[in-house]
Design a protein around this motif. Structure first.
Motif, PDB file in Angstrom:
ATOM      1  N   GLN A 100       0.649  -1.643   0.094  1.00 21.16           N
ATOM      2  CA  GLN A 100      -0.074   0.198  -0.192  1.00 21.16           C
ATOM      3  C   GLN A 100       0.534   1.157  -0.379  1.00 21.16           C
ATOM      4  O   GLN A 100       0.566   3.041  -0.396  1.00 21.16           O
ATOM      5  CB  GLN A 100      -0.845   0.114   1.288  1.00 21.16           C
ATOM      6  CG  GLN A 100      -1.511   0.904   1.434  1.00 21.16           C
ATOM      7  CD  GLN A 100      -2.729   1.262  -0.593  1.00 21.16           C
ATOM      8  OE1 GLN A 100      -3.474   0.131  -0.718  1.00 21.16           O
ATOM      9  NE2 GLN A 100      -2.779   2.052  -0.738  1.00 21.16           N
ATOM     10  N   ARG A 127       2.166   1.804  -3.112  1.00 21.56           N
ATOM     11  CA  ARG A 127       0.455   2.139  -4.658  1.00 21.56           C
ATOM     12  C   ARG A 127       0.478   3.988  -4.223  1.00 21.56           C
ATOM     13  O   ARG A 127      -0.310   4.687  -4.810  1.00 21.56           O
ATOM     14  CB  ARG A 127      -1.040   1.356  -4.180  1.00 21.56           C
ATOM     15  CG  ARG A 127      -0.424  -0.097  -4.565  1.00 21.56           C
ATOM     16  CD  ARG A 127      -1.934  -0.963  -4.500  1.00 21.56           C
ATOM     17  NE  ARG A 127      -1.832  -2.126  -4.943  1.00 21.56           N
ATOM     18  CZ  ARG A 127      -1.632  -2.777  -3.324  1.00 21.56           C
ATOM     19  NH1 ARG A 127      -1.559  -2.843  -2.414  1.00 21.56           N
ATOM     20  NH2 ARG A 127      -1.490  -4.406  -3.653  1.00 21.56           N
ATOM     21  N   ASN A 128       0.506   4.497  -2.472  1.00 25.80           N
ATOM     22  CA  ASN A 128       0.971   5.486  -2.265  1.00 25.80           C
ATOM     23  C   ASN A 128       1.770   6.252  -2.522  1.00 25.80           C
ATOM     24  O   ASN A 128       0.976   7.343  -3.041  1.00 25.80           O
ATOM     25  CB  ASN A 128      -0.035   5.649  -0.587  1.00 25.80           C
ATOM     26  CG  ASN A 128      -0.989   5.144   0.040  1.00 25.80           C
ATOM     27  OD1 ASN A 128      -2.271   5.055  -0.659  1.00 25.80           O
ATOM     28  ND2 ASN A 128      -0.425   5.275   0.950  1.00 25.80           N
ATOM     29  N   ALA A 188       3.483   5.876  -5.450  1.00 24.88           N
ATOM     30  CA  ALA A 188       2.947   6.241  -7.551  1.00 24.88           C
ATOM     31  C   ALA A 188       1.724   7.284  -7.149  1.00 24.88           C
ATOM     32  O   ALA A 188       2.278   7.908  -8.418  1.00 24.88           O
ATOM     33  CB  ALA A 188       3.157   4.923  -7.606  1.00 24.88           C
ATOM     34  N   ARG A 189       0.757   6.660  -6.402  1.00 24.71           N
ATOM     35  CA  ARG A 189      -0.038   8.210  -7.111  1.00 24.71           C
ATOM     36  C   ARG A 189       0.109   9.051  -6.056  1.00 24.71           C
ATOM     37  O   ARG A 189       0.235   9.902  -7.259  1.00 24.71           O
ATOM     38  CB  ARG A 189      -1.398   7.375  -5.898  1.00 24.71           C
ATOM     39  CG  ARG A 189      -2.554   8.754  -6.045  1.00 24.71           C
ATOM     40  CD  ARG A 189      -4.278   7.972  -5.614  1.00 24.71           C
ATOM     41  NE  ARG A 189      -3.494   7.571  -3.580  1.00 24.71           N
ATOM     42  CZ  ARG A 189      -3.210   8.409  -2.976  1.00 24.71           C
ATOM     43  NH1 ARG A 189      -3.195   9.591  -2.947  1.00 24.71           N
ATOM     44  NH2 ARG A 189      -2.908   8.256  -1.701  1.00 24.71           N
ATOM     45  N   GLN A 190       0.493   9.435  -5.470  1.00 26.97           N
ATOM     46  CA  GLN A 190       1.283  11.411  -5.292  1.00 26.97           C
ATOM     47  C   GLN A 190       2.266  11.075  -5.628  1.00 26.97           C
ATOM     48  O   GLN A 190       2.348  13.250  -6.096  1.00 26.97           O
ATOM     49  CB  GLN A 190       1.601  10.934  -4.022  1.00 26.97           C
ATOM     50  CG  GLN A 190       2.314  12.351  -3.462  1.00 26.97           C
ATOM     51  CD  GLN A 190       0.985  13.201  -2.857  1.00 26.97           C
ATOM     52  OE1 GLN A 190      -0.388  13.068  -2.781  1.00 26.97           O
ATOM     53  NE2 GLN A 190       1.110  14.828  -3.867  1.00 26.97           N
ATOM     54  N   GLY A 222       2.244  10.893  -9.128  1.00 22.61           N
ATOM     55  CA  GLY A 222       1.591  10.982 -10.468  1.00 22.61           C
ATOM     56  C   GLY A 222       1.253  12.039  -9.839  1.00 22.61           C
ATOM     57  O   GLY A 222       0.182  13.614 -10.929  1.00 22.61           O
ATOM     58  N   VAL A 223       0.772  12.501  -9.031  1.00 24.84           N
ATOM     59  CA  VAL A 223      -0.284  13.511  -9.290  1.00 24.84           C
ATOM     60  C   VAL A 223       0.768  15.108  -8.848  1.00 24.84           C
ATOM     61  O   VAL A 223       0.729  16.243  -9.367  1.00 24.84           O
ATOM     62  CB  VAL A 223      -1.037  13.703  -7.614  1.00 24.84           C
ATOM     63  CG1 VAL A 223      -1.638  14.824  -7.069  1.00 24.84           C
ATOM     64  CG2 VAL A 223      -2.497  12.998  -7.345  1.00 24.84           C
ATOM     65  N   ALA A 273      -1.880  13.115 -12.325  1.00 24.32           N
ATOM     66  CA  ALA A 273      -3.245  12.432 -12.160  1.00 24.32           C
ATOM     67  C   ALA A 273      -4.280  13.894 -11.132  1.00 24.32           C
ATOM     68  O   ALA A 273      -3.108  14.755 -10.909  1.00 24.32           O
ATOM     69  CB  ALA A 273      -2.788  11.452 -11.421  1.00 24.32           C
ATOM     70  N   GLY A 314      -5.506  15.615  -7.948  1.00 24.80           N
ATOM     71  CA  GLY A 314      -4.759  15.500  -6.663  1.00 24.80           C
ATOM     72  C   GLY A 314      -4.396  16.497  -6.052  1.00 24.80           C
ATOM     73  O   GLY A 314      -4.327  17.109  -6.919  1.00 24.80           O
TER      74      GLY A 314
END
Length: 94
Positions: free
Chosen positions: A36, A39-40, A42-44, A46-47, A52, A54
């Protein structure tokens, strides 16, 4: 409180995730982190890169700082309200 993993490590882990073709759980196990977290990150990232939607890391930090400042100002206001009420009561009894 400092982050448990340096930002450079996070960036390298996400870059490795993108380039290696490995699954998140497999790569996370190899790196000794939770899936997790990977994943977090990678998402951040991307933002932060604008890929992405956010809040960016800078925006999150500013929001954290402003909330802390608001909490301090609210506490100070409450103390001043109580002090004003105390002194108003004291001056009325004289």
């Amino acid at each position: 409180m400092p982050a448990p993993y340096p930002m450079e490590f996070r960036r390298e882990a996400v870059a490795l995730l993108k380039s290696s073709g490995k699954s998140v759980p497999l790569l996370a196990a190899e790196l000794g982190i939770s899936p997790q977290s990977l994943r977090n990150w990678a998402r951040q990232i991307g933002v932060d890169e604008g890929k992405a939607a956010g809040l960016t890391s800078d925006e999150r930090e500013e929001l954290r700082r402003l909330r802390r400042e608001l909490r301090t100002v609210t506490e100070e206001r409450e103390i001043l309200k109580k002090a004003a009420a105390f002194f108003a009561k004291e001056s009325a009894t004289r």
